[in-house]
Scaffold this active site. Structure first.
Site, PDB file in Angstrom:
ATOM      1  N   ARG A  39      17.575 -13.695   6.692  1.00  0.00           N
ATOM      2  CA  ARG A  39      19.025 -13.570   6.509  1.00  0.00           C
ATOM      3  C   ARG A  39      19.591 -14.915   6.073  1.00  0.00           C
ATOM      4  NH1 ARG A  39      19.676  -8.701   8.498  1.00  0.00           N
ATOM      5  NH2 ARG A  39      18.818  -8.019  10.470  1.00  0.00           N
TER       6      ARG A  39
ATOM      7  N   THR B  11      12.550  -9.882   2.252  1.00  0.00           N
ATOM      8  CA  THR B  11      12.459  -8.527   1.722  1.00  0.00           C
ATOM      9  C   THR B  11      13.509  -8.246   0.643  1.00  0.00           C
ATOM     10  OG1 THR B  11      13.905  -7.700   3.465  1.00  0.00           O
ATOM     11  CG2 THR B  11      11.534  -7.637   3.895  1.00  0.00           C
TER      12      THR B  11
ATOM     13  N   HIS C  91       0.846  -1.193   0.000  1.00  0.00           N
ATOM     14  CA  HIS C  91       0.000   0.000   0.000  1.00  0.00           C
ATOM     15  C   HIS C  91       0.883   1.246   0.000  1.00  0.00           C
ATOM     16  CE1 HIS C  91      -3.970  -1.766   0.631  1.00  0.00           C
ATOM     17  NE2 HIS C  91      -3.371  -2.654   1.403  1.00  0.00           N
TER      18      HIS C  91
END
Length: 196
Positions: free
Chosen positions: A188, A173, A122
């Site tokens: 990680r 991410t 968003h």
């Protein structure tokens, strides 16, 4: 010690319930497949559908062959988004795929229960309510033979290389190299996947 009437009735009905399950389960899968085929006509007869996925948006969805689709899947395509799933992929129960740009899952990959793959976030900060401020999207690409653990979340713009492993509940991410093992929030690198 005397058995209660409930226990006696349960003992008598248990074999009948087992038989009914064996007889109805294949018909339930066939019904789910037929309903999916009505929504996505190009679905191969080799796809096993345990329950009709919840489909939203444009339905720009391409499914490969020999898929195993568990119950409670959520597949959504909006704007120019598409979902493309390669052959021999397993989508476990409760997996969510939401595409505003595109999600590609390579052949042989396995996505664990309740994992979420979303290629859009968003927008916010422009004075509008978040709900009304639109989305920023970037495609997600998952390679071949990738294993994504239960509850993992793959976010916008991420590429996961062939043979990689994503740990349960990880939040991915950034790009993941081929054969890497990642886990954590944010995910990680832990090491390299070992071929069996």
């Amino acid at each position: 010690m005397m058995a209660s009437s409930k226990e006696i009735l349960a003992l008598g009905l248990c074999p009948l319930a087992t038989l009914a399950n064996h007889l109805t389960a294949p018909w339930q899968r066939l019904w789910a497949f037929a309903r999916l085929k009505a929504c996505l006509p190009d679905v191969s007869h080799s796809v096993v559908v345990m329950g009709l996925p919840e489909l939203h948006g444009s339905r720009a969805i391409a499914l490969g062959r020999n898929l195993y689709l568990y119950r409670d899947l959520y597949l959504e395509t909006q704007a120019k988004g598409f979902i493309q799933i390669g052959d021999d992929v397993v989508l476990s129960r409760g997996v969510h795929l939401v595409a505003f740009a595109g999600i590609t899952i390579g052949a042989g990959s396995m996505i664990g229960e309740y994992a979420s793959i979303r290629d859009a976030n968003h927008c916010f900060g422009d004075g509008l309510a978040i709900r009304d401020s639109g989305h920023a999207a970037a495609p997600v690409k998952i390679g071949r033979n990738v294993w994504i653990g239960r509850g993992a979340c793959i976010l916008s713009g991420v590429e996961i290389g062939d043979g990689a492993v994503v740990g349960a509940n990880a939040v991915v991410t950034h790009h993941v190299p081929a054969n890497a093992v990642v886990a954590g929030v944010p995910a990680r690198m832990l090491g390299q996947a070992v071929a069996a």
